[in-house]
Design a protein around this motif. Sequence first.
Motif, short mmCIF file in Angstrom:
data_model
loop_
_atom_site.label_atom_id
_atom_site.label_comp_id
_atom_site.label_asym_id
_atom_site.label_seq_id
_atom_site.Cartn_x
_atom_site.Cartn_y
_atom_site.Cartn_z
N GLY A 8 0.85 -1.18 0.00
CA GLY A 8 0.00 0.00 0.00
C GLY A 8 0.89 1.23 0.00
O GLY A 8 1.93 1.24 0.65
N THR A 9 0.50 2.24 -0.75
CA THR A 9 1.28 3.46 -0.83
C THR A 9 0.37 4.67 -0.67
O THR A 9 -0.85 4.57 -0.83
CB THR A 9 2.03 3.58 -2.17
N GLU A 25 5.95 10.47 1.16
CA GLU A 25 5.47 9.26 0.48
C GLU A 25 5.73 8.06 1.37
O GLU A 25 6.83 7.91 1.90
CB GLU A 25 6.18 9.08 -0.86
N PHE A 26 4.72 7.21 1.52
CA PHE A 26 4.92 6.03 2.36
C PHE A 26 4.55 4.75 1.61
O PHE A 26 3.79 4.77 0.65
CB PHE A 26 4.12 6.13 3.67
N ILE A 64 9.13 5.68 4.54
CA ILE A 64 8.48 6.98 4.41
C ILE A 64 9.51 7.85 3.72
O ILE A 64 10.59 8.10 4.28
CB ILE A 64 8.05 7.61 5.75
N GLY A 65 9.22 8.24 2.50
CA GLY A 65 10.21 8.95 1.69
C GLY A 65 11.43 8.06 1.49
O GLY A 65 11.30 6.90 1.12
N VAL A 88 -3.18 4.36 8.91
CA VAL A 88 -4.00 3.32 9.52
C VAL A 88 -5.06 2.84 8.53
O VAL A 88 -5.30 1.64 8.39
CB VAL A 88 -4.64 3.83 10.84
N ALA A 89 -5.67 3.77 7.80
CA ALA A 89 -6.67 3.40 6.79
C ALA A 89 -6.03 2.60 5.65
O ALA A 89 -6.62 1.61 5.19
CB ALA A 89 -7.35 4.65 6.23
N ALA A 90 -4.84 2.99 5.21
CA ALA A 90 -4.15 2.25 4.15
C ALA A 90 -3.80 0.85 4.64
O ALA A 90 -3.90 -0.12 3.88
CB ALA A 90 -2.89 3.00 3.72
N ARG A 91 -3.41 0.72 5.92
CA ARG A 91 -3.10 -0.58 6.50
C ARG A 91 -4.34 -1.46 6.52
O ARG A 91 -4.28 -2.63 6.12
CB ARG A 91 -2.57 -0.39 7.93
N ALA A 92 -5.47 -0.91 6.92
CA ALA A 92 -6.72 -1.68 6.97
C ALA A 92 -7.15 -2.10 5.57
O ALA A 92 -7.62 -3.23 5.37
CB ALA A 92 -7.81 -0.85 7.65
N GLU A 93 -7.00 -1.21 4.60
CA GLU A 93 -7.35 -1.53 3.22
C GLU A 93 -6.47 -2.65 2.68
O GLU A 93 -6.94 -3.58 2.02
CB GLU A 93 -7.20 -0.28 2.36
#
Length: 104
Positions: A8-9, A25-26, A64-65, A88-93
């Motif tokens: 996920g990015t 950017e992560f 991150i970067g 957190v939302a990107a992790r859950a997705e």
Amino acid sequence: MGQDKAVGTGTLRKGLKVGDATHKEFELRQCTAADYFAAEASGADSSKSITFQAALVAQQLVRIGEFTGPFTVAMLGRLHPSDLNQMVAARAELEAEGEEQQPG
């Protein structure tokens, strides 16, 4: 499809300052059971707590970067709340996508 590991990015609005640089950017990798063990061992006691979620993010962060870690909950605590919520939302997705890809 056909990827062994999902990633996920995203781009943080405020970013994380490490040294003199602010990184935005992560990239997160797919969660493993070991990530849950490490997050629990960090002292977070509930899978619903923001501290536990941050501990999981810290485990799953690839970068991150240009900064590639290690990442800690204390480091993530320096983020703006909206940036932490985004990760957190990107992790859950990413976790939900992994569950959809399970055979069965």
